[in-house]
Design a protein around this motif. Structure first.
Motif, PDB file in Angstrom:
ATOM      1  N   GLN A 109      10.342  -7.618   8.167  1.00  7.53           N
ATOM      2  CA  GLN A 109      10.410  -8.922   7.513  1.00  7.53           C
ATOM      3  C   GLN A 109       9.009  -9.516   7.332  1.00  7.53           C
ATOM      4  N   ALA A 110       8.147  -9.325   8.337  1.00  6.02           N
ATOM      5  CA  ALA A 110       6.772  -9.841   8.239  1.00  6.02           C
ATOM      6  C   ALA A 110       6.019  -9.162   7.109  1.00  6.02           C
ATOM      7  N   ILE A 111       6.186  -7.848   6.973  1.00  5.12           N
ATOM      8  CA  ILE A 111       5.522  -7.107   5.898  1.00  5.12           C
ATOM      9  C   ILE A 111       6.023  -7.583   4.547  1.00  5.12           C
ATOM     10  N   ASN A 112       7.331  -7.748   4.414  1.00  2.00           N
ATOM     11  CA  ASN A 112       7.896  -8.205   3.146  1.00  2.00           C
ATOM     12  C   ASN A 112       7.428  -9.618   2.806  1.00  2.00           C
ATOM     13  N   TYR A 113       7.283 -10.465   3.817  1.00  2.00           N
ATOM     14  CA  TYR A 113       6.784 -11.822   3.576  1.00  2.00           C
ATOM     15  C   TYR A 113       5.321 -11.765   3.136  1.00  2.00           C
ATOM     16  N   PHE A 114       4.556 -10.886   3.755  1.00  2.00           N
ATOM     17  CA  PHE A 114       3.150 -10.687   3.379  1.00  2.00           C
ATOM     18  C   PHE A 114       3.038 -10.280   1.915  1.00  2.00           C
ATOM     19  N   LEU A 115       3.985  -9.479   1.443  1.00  2.00           N
ATOM     20  CA  LEU A 115       3.957  -8.960   0.065  1.00  2.00           C
ATOM     21  C   LEU A 115       4.683  -9.868  -0.928  1.00  2.00           C
ATOM     22  N   SER A 116       5.229 -10.989  -0.443  1.00  2.00           N
ATOM     23  CA  SER A 116       6.091 -11.835  -1.269  1.00  2.00           C
ATOM     24  C   SER A 116       5.353 -12.676  -2.301  1.00  2.00           C
ATOM     25  N   GLY A 117       4.037 -12.752  -2.204  1.00  2.00           N
ATOM     26  CA  GLY A 117       3.274 -13.628  -3.086  1.00  2.00           C
ATOM     27  C   GLY A 117       2.829 -14.893  -2.394  1.00  2.00           C
ATOM     28  N   ARG A 118       3.213 -15.058  -1.146  1.00  2.00           N
ATOM     29  CA  ARG A 118       2.841 -16.252  -0.364  1.00  2.00           C
ATOM     30  C   ARG A 118       1.338 -16.312  -0.111  1.00  2.00           C
ATOM     31  N   PHE A 119       0.703 -15.132  -0.036  1.00  2.00           N
ATOM     32  CA  PHE A 119      -0.723 -15.064   0.277  1.00  2.00           C
ATOM     33  C   PHE A 119      -1.508 -14.462  -0.888  1.00  2.00           C
ATOM     34  N   HIS A 120      -2.751 -14.901  -1.000  1.00  2.00           N
ATOM     35  CA  HIS A 120      -3.631 -14.359  -2.022  1.00  2.00           C
ATOM     36  C   HIS A 120      -4.206 -13.049  -1.485  1.00  2.00           C
ATOM     37  N   LEU A 121      -3.858 -11.953  -2.139  1.00  2.00           N
ATOM     38  CA  LEU A 121      -4.263 -10.638  -1.641  1.00  2.00           C
ATOM     39  C   LEU A 121      -5.488 -10.086  -2.358  1.00  2.00           C
ATOM     40  N   TYR A 122      -6.310 -10.980  -2.866  1.00  2.00           N
ATOM     41  CA  TYR A 122      -7.610 -10.604  -3.419  1.00  2.00           C
ATOM     42  C   TYR A 122      -7.511  -9.574  -4.537  1.00  2.00           C
ATOM     43  N   ASP A 123      -6.432  -9.697  -5.321  1.00  2.00           N
ATOM     44  CA  ASP A 123      -6.247  -8.861  -6.500  1.00  2.00           C
ATOM     45  C   ASP A 123      -6.247  -7.369  -6.188  1.00  2.00           C
ATOM     46  N   ARG A 124      -5.987  -7.006  -4.938  1.00  2.00           N
ATOM     47  CA  ARG A 124      -5.839  -5.590  -4.621  1.00  2.00           C
ATOM     48  C   ARG A 124      -4.535  -5.093  -5.220  1.00  2.00           C
ATOM     49  N   LYS A 125      -4.536  -3.867  -5.746  1.00  2.00           N
ATOM     50  CA  LYS A 125      -3.330  -3.311  -6.353  1.00  2.00           C
ATOM     51  C   LYS A 125      -3.048  -1.936  -5.758  1.00  2.00           C
ATOM     52  N   THR A 126      -1.780  -1.543  -5.826  1.00  6.43           N
ATOM     53  CA  THR A 126      -1.429  -0.194  -5.392  1.00  6.43           C
ATOM     54  C   THR A 126      -1.042   0.652  -6.605  1.00  6.43           C
ATOM     55  N   ALA A 127      -1.512   0.236  -7.793  1.00  4.80           N
ATOM     56  CA  ALA A 127      -1.202   0.988  -8.997  1.00  4.80           C
ATOM     57  C   ALA A 127      -1.890   2.357  -8.951  1.00  4.80           C
ATOM     58  N   GLU A 128      -1.306   3.319  -9.653  1.00  5.09           N
ATOM     59  CA  GLU A 128      -1.849   4.667  -9.619  1.00  5.09           C
ATOM     60  C   GLU A 128      -3.129   4.738 -10.445  1.00  5.09           C
ATOM     61  N   ASN A 129      -4.125   5.477  -9.936  1.00 11.37           N
ATOM     62  CA  ASN A 129      -5.351   5.730 -10.693  1.00 11.37           C
ATOM     63  C   ASN A 129      -5.583   7.226 -10.732  1.00 11.37           C
ATOM     64  N   VAL A 130      -6.779   7.651 -11.112  1.00  9.08           N
ATOM     65  CA  VAL A 130      -7.063   9.071 -11.304  1.00  9.08           C
ATOM     66  C   VAL A 130      -6.831   9.868 -10.028  1.00  9.08           C
ATOM     67  N   GLU A 131      -7.230   9.321  -8.902  1.00 12.50           N
ATOM     68  CA  GLU A 131      -7.120  10.042  -7.636  1.00 12.50           C
ATOM     69  C   GLU A 131      -5.764   9.843  -6.967  1.00 12.50           C
ATOM     70  N   GLY A 132      -4.929   9.001  -7.553  1.00  6.50           N
ATOM     71  CA  GLY A 132      -3.655   8.696  -6.906  1.00  6.50           C
ATOM     72  C   GLY A 132      -3.577   7.213  -6.627  1.00  6.50           C
ATOM     73  N   PHE A 133      -2.753   6.825  -5.726  1.00  7.50           N
ATOM     74  CA  PHE A 133      -2.627   5.410  -5.415  1.00  7.50           C
ATOM     75  C   PHE A 133      -3.858   4.934  -4.669  1.00  7.50           C
ATOM     76  N   LYS A 134      -4.319   3.745  -4.994  1.00  2.69           N
ATOM     77  CA  LYS A 134      -5.465   3.172  -4.277  1.00  2.69           C
ATOM     78  C   LYS A 134      -5.114   3.039  -2.812  1.00  2.69           C
ATOM     79  N   GLY A 135      -6.096   3.266  -1.995  1.00  2.00           N
ATOM     80  CA  GLY A 135      -5.871   3.142  -0.561  1.00  2.00           C
ATOM     81  C   GLY A 135      -5.612   4.488   0.074  1.00  2.00           C
ATOM     82  N   SER A 136      -6.434   4.838   1.022  1.00  5.83           N
ATOM     83  CA  SER A 136      -6.288   6.125   1.685  1.00  5.83           C
ATOM     84  C   SER A 136      -6.112   5.977   3.180  1.00  5.83           C
TER      85      SER A 136
END
Length: 254
Positions: A109-136
């Motif tokens: 529930q805490a993770i889902n709340y974190f991802l709910s839009g309640r917090f500004h996540l500094y425009d980080r995205k998990t969209a796919e790029n050339v190497e795969g999803f951002k974040g390793s």
């Protein structure tokens, strides 16, 4: 033991006590109804002492979300690594998610709340790029040896909800949480691609769209509307059965 080491361990213990106390409050009251004062009171400390360890309430909450993300990441890795084929790895992911939801519902529930839009996540995205999803999860990997004992406990089915968290700032916590999430999505994507290569699921499947659908369904399980939940219960359908049936529906789609 050197005095400096003793002091460091004492600080780590105190910080973990603050996190544990804050977690109880966040889980029972919700984020908005918890204050630094209430956290300090819960752990029997002055608010000025709490500020020695955390900059603000947000940083404490992010540390708790990071703790849950580390646990989830370790469960996913352990579950998927046990599989040899694509379907086995996907089943390992499903079982890891179910275990996390069953054993650590408050962290989910805490993770889902974190991802709910309640917090500004500094425009980080998990969209796919050339190497795969951002974040390793590179920062986490550097500290994996730190979690060896906890990994063994998880593998043995023990609950490790008091797992220590690195001393990160709010921004560092956000980056690490999203990196761990990106790594998890990469693991899921690789499992799907393996199953496609083996011919055990549809070859025309778009892995990115499938992952998006799967994660939306999973996140939605934590936010089932009361009337829908009541409808399921009246008809004798438990949350566990509903999740099993959803996986069966998804399996038939692919």
């Amino acid at each position: 033991m050197l005095k400096a080491e003793r002091m460091e361990r004492k600080k780590e213990k105190r910080r973990n006590e603050i996190l544990n106390a804050a977690g109880k409050l966040f889980f029972s009251r919700g984020y908005d109804d918890v204050s630094i004062d209430s956290i300090a009171q819960e752990v029997d400390l002055g608010r000025s002492t709490v500020y020695l360890y955390f900059e603000n309430k947000e940083e404490i909450f992010f540390a708790i979300v990071l703790r849950g993300s580390i646990i989830f990441n370790l469960l996913v890795k352990n579950g998927v690594d046990k599989g040899k084929t694509g379907p086995e790895k996907l089943m390992g992911f499903k079982e890891a998610y179910q275990k996390f939801a069953d054993d650590y519902p408050n962290y989910l529930q805490a993770i889902n709340y974190f991802l709910s839009g309640r917090f500004h996540l500094y425009d980080r995205k998990t969209a796919e790029n050339v190497e795969g999803f951002k974040g390793s999860g590179d920062d986490f990997k550097k500290d994996e040896i730190y979690y060896d004992d906890f990994k063994k406990d998880l593998e043995n089915g023990k609950i490790v909800s008091d797992l220590p968290v690195p001393w990160f700032s709010s921004v560092d916590c956000i980056n690490e949480i999203l990196d761990l999430r990106g790594e998890m999505l990469n693991i899921l994507r690789d499992s799907i691609k393996l199953a496609m290569a083996e011919g055990t699921i549809r070859s025309d499947l778009d892995p990115t769209e499938f992952i998006a659908l799967l994660m939306i369904i999973m996140n939605g399980m934590d936010n089932i509307p009361p009337d829908i939940r009541n409808m399921l219960e009246i008809n004798g359908i438990t949350t566990e059965k509903f999740l099993e049936d959803i996986w069966d529906f998804v399996a038939r789609m692919i």
